[in-house]
Design an enzyme around this catalytic site. Structure first.
Site, PDB file in Angstrom:
ATOM      1  N   HIS A 169       1.076  -0.921  -0.065  1.00 40.96           N
ATOM      2  CA  HIS A 169      -0.034   0.463   0.082  1.00 40.96           C
ATOM      3  C   HIS A 169       0.597   1.242  -0.191  1.00 40.96           C
ATOM      4  O   HIS A 169       1.807   1.015   0.453  1.00 40.96           O
ATOM      5  CB  HIS A 169      -0.828   0.296   0.803  1.00 40.96           C
ATOM      6  CG  HIS A 169      -2.115  -1.271   1.270  1.00 40.96           C
ATOM      7  ND1 HIS A 169      -2.586  -1.674   2.275  1.00 40.96           N
ATOM      8  CD2 HIS A 169      -2.562  -2.149   0.266  1.00 40.96           C
ATOM      9  CE1 HIS A 169      -3.702  -2.795   1.308  1.00 40.96           C
ATOM     10  NE2 HIS A 169      -3.666  -2.807   0.735  1.00 40.96           N
TER      11      HIS A 169
ATOM     12  N   SER B 159       4.936   0.220  -9.955  1.00 41.24           N
ATOM     13  CA  SER B 159       5.235  -1.248  -8.812  1.00 41.24           C
ATOM     14  C   SER B 159       6.951   0.594  -8.320  1.00 41.24           C
ATOM     15  O   SER B 159       8.042   0.613  -8.271  1.00 41.24           O
ATOM     16  CB  SER B 159       6.399  -1.879  -9.484  1.00 41.24           C
ATOM     17  OG  SER B 159       7.200  -1.193 -10.360  1.00 41.24           O
TER      18      SER B 159
ATOM     19  N   HIS C 169      -4.492  -4.869 -13.185  1.00 40.49           N
ATOM     20  CA  HIS C 169      -4.815  -3.883 -11.536  1.00 40.49           C
ATOM     21  C   HIS C 169      -3.272  -3.078 -11.630  1.00 40.49           C
ATOM     22  O   HIS C 169      -3.200  -2.949  -9.985  1.00 40.49           O
ATOM     23  CB  HIS C 169      -5.408  -4.646 -10.697  1.00 40.49           C
ATOM     24  CG  HIS C 169      -4.215  -5.573 -10.128  1.00 40.49           C
ATOM     25  ND1 HIS C 169      -3.607  -6.570 -10.394  1.00 40.49           N
ATOM     26  CD2 HIS C 169      -3.861  -5.595  -8.444  1.00 40.49           C
ATOM     27  CE1 HIS C 169      -2.446  -7.046  -9.670  1.00 40.49           C
ATOM     28  NE2 HIS C 169      -3.011  -6.554  -8.372  1.00 40.49           N
TER      29      HIS C 169
END
Lengths: 136, 483
Positions: free
Chosen positions: B206, B382, B406
């Site tokens: 997260h 990322s 996603h």
């Protein structure tokens, strides 16, 4: 050769833990140590509260998941880990535990859930093993 | 393990594992991937898990695998499966522990050049305003009544309590509120976990990320989204925190007995499920909806904190420091939806785990500004690489139950990633690339190293080539806050 109580296995996204034990109680003990190790939990030197938890489940795999989830709940809600752990796990899928709940001084990672993925307690008396996959 | 020989090529970027591959499969598995991404998927258990998922009772058409697929537990991350409603099943393991984990994107009118001198301060303010890390408590403390209100009303609770702007709500999937969420289906333990965690980011993958819009591909859509090249945007990636984790844990355990009761044979206990019209299935769907609403409210409260951080950083320095919501989208969710399957409209429960809803133009739930364009899709990268803003298409409605990818998808284990680089080294590397990093755990940061993920551009190229999404804009990170 004596097997290590636990070690991390390769898993692309989450954490997989190989656990070994000479008995069911030992296997559950290994899972406890391994899970806290993966999370990088360090306990405070002092403080602590003696506690007991008894659990029952449909089978041993459900019991293992329930036990580890119980510990994760303590980590998240009370910021505590366990030491002086005494476990008695029976073939009828019941568990009696006594331990000291100690405040966590530091923790590196969070576990979201203990999964049933591929979870099967295998082996014979004297040499039990399982792989536990955690969602992180 | 599945070999390449078991997979049949059906198009330039589509593949199929036929139903005949294994006796217990109820539907085939459709894979979106180029050759390289398919090879990556064949290296772990992703496709075996997709085949396992294809055994769920009541499946319709096919199980879909996205190009960012990677091995999960039970169901692969990057998987989509639709079961007929109401006689098919719902599976909590096919939705995941972080129910309604998702992404929110906010646009700013702050040019990167204007913001650059203040970006260190902005990263600090975001870190200080948005609680993150393991077991962290938020500034919002909910009574049981408040939490029940959050469960039922999601983003509307946030609006009624001063954490949202009116315009945020229609730019949120389902307008930030799944109906039929009944807190009586949530355990006391989950309620306890939920009371203190609203408005927190958590840990793991997260993040809150400040990006600049690097390139626009669809100017009409970008204009509707308030996106301009060279301007800052903000992404928030998180979910339902311990509240959702506990709900999933409770139901994965409870439904073990439902599987026995309904005599459902499964190749993996994590795929545990119950018929949607059974008391167990109805209770899970209701509890999952509570967690989904909690996650919508959670991201909304974080938006409120982020707006404060922008104000603290930029007030008096730039003309307009407002953050307007582009969209908020879930990528771990089970939804009751209507789809055209083989020429018939069918009501299904679409399980998306690590997959994003990507509805095409004309979808009535969308705010007017997006209705003729399609639903915005947010694909985070990322940490050190690009993120993407896409649009849902008619193709996604026809091929993938209105779903697309996603994210980048992991390719390296956390164990290997940690061995490959130390967190402090990684932070220095990213700083050299102009990406400011605030992380609560250096070990956690190393696990999330960009080289542990697939090439997000390759993933996006596959979904656009397959016609299950359309490019709008490419984003580049300039500051990342991780738990």
């Amino acid at each position: 050769m004596e097997l290590p109580e636990f070690y991390e296995l390769e898993h692309t996204a989450d954490w997989a833990l190989q656990i070994n034990g000479a008995s069911l109680s030992h296997l559950f003990h290994s899972a406890t140590l391994g899970m806290f190790d993966l999370m990088g939990v360090k306990l405070a030197d002092d403080g602590g509260l003696d506690r007991k938890i008894d659990l029952e489940a449909f089978d041993l795999e459900e019991l293992l998941v329930a036990w580890l989830e119980e510990l994760l709940y303590g980590v998240e809600m009370r910021s505590v880990g366990v030491t002086n752990l005494e476990l008695a796990v029976e073939e009828n899928s019941s568990l009696i535990s006594k331990f000291t709940e100690v405040p966590i001084s530091s923790i590196e990672k969070e576990i979201k859930g203990v999964t049933f993925h591929g979870l099967e307690i295998k082996g014979t008396r004297g040499s039990l093993e399982a792989i536990v996959v955690f969602d992180v | 393990m599945i070999n390449k020989g078991d997979v049949v090529r059906t198009g330039p970027v589509t593949w199929e594992i036929p139903k005949t591959y294994r006796k217990d499969m109820r539907v085939p598995v459709r894979i979106f991937a180029d050759e390289r991404l398919l090879n990556a998927a064949l290296k772990d258990k992703s496709l075996t898990q997709a085949v396992n998922a294809s055994t769920l009772p009541g499946l319709v058409s096919h199980v879909t695998v996205m190009p960012d697929v990677h091995q999960g537990y039970g169901f692969p991350i990057g998987g989509v499966a639709a079961t007929s409603y109401p006689e098919g099943v719902i599976s909590p393991g096919a939705i995941g522990y972080d129910i309604n984990c998702g992404v929110r994107l906010l646009a700013s009118q702050i040019a990167y050049e204007e913001a650059e001198p203040y970006l260190d301060d902005l990263a600090l303010q975001l870190d200080e305003n948005c609680p993150s890390g393991v077991g962290v408590k938020g500034s919002v403390r909910l009574s049981v009544d408040d939490l029940e209100d959050v469960c039922r009303n999601g983003s509307n609770w946030a609006l009624n309590n001063g954490y949202a702007w009116e315009d945020d709500i229609p730019s949120t999937e389902e307008h930030g509120r799944i109906r039929n969420a009944d807190p009586r289906d949530v355990s006391p333990r989950a309620m306890e976990r939920g009371r203190s965690q609203l408005g927190t980011l958590g840990g793991g993958n997260h993040f809150i990320e400040v990006d600049l819009v690097e390139k626009i591909f669809d100017h009409e859509a970008a204009e509707a989204m308030n996106l301009s090249e060279g301007y800052l945007v903000l992404q928030i990636h998180c979910g339902s925190r311990g509240f959702g984790h506990q709900i999933c844990s409770d139901y994965v355990r409870d439904l073990q007995s439902a599987v026995r009761k309904y005599k459902i044979q499964l190749p993996d206990r994590e795929l545990v499920c119950a018929p949607l019209n059974s008391p167990e299935g109805e209770a899970y769907l209701s509890a999952m909806s509570c967690a989904a609403n909690y996650a919508f409210a959670n991201r909304q409260v974080l938006v409120s904190h982020a707006r404060r951080a922008f104000e603290q950083t930029f007030a008096g320095k730039v003309a307009n420091y407002e953050l307007t919501q582009v969209y908020d989208i879930a990528h771990n969710m089970g939804k009751i939806e209507d789809h055209q399957i083989e020429g018939k409209q069918v009501r299904v429960c679409v399980h998306r785990k690590g997959a994003t809803r990507a509805f095409g133009p004309g979808f009535s739930e969308l705010p007017e500004k997006y209705r003729h364009l399609g639903q915005p899709v947010l694909v985070p990268g990322s940490m050190g690489t690009a993120s993407w803003v896409l649009l849902g298409t008619e193709g996604s409605m026809l091929q993938s139950f209105g779903s697309t990818c996603h994210g980048a998808g992991r390719t390296m284990s956390r164990k290997k990633a940690k061995k490959s680089i130390r967190g402090d080294q990684l932070r220095k590397q990213l700083m050299k690339k102009g990406i400011r990093i605030h992380a609560g755990s250096m070990a956690g940061l190393a696990e999330e190293a960009p080289h542990a993920y697939k090439d997000v551009d390759a993933v996006v190229n596959v979904v656009t080539q397959a016609g299950i999404a359309k490019k709008v804009a490419r984003l580049r990170p300039v500051a990342v806050i991780k738990g």
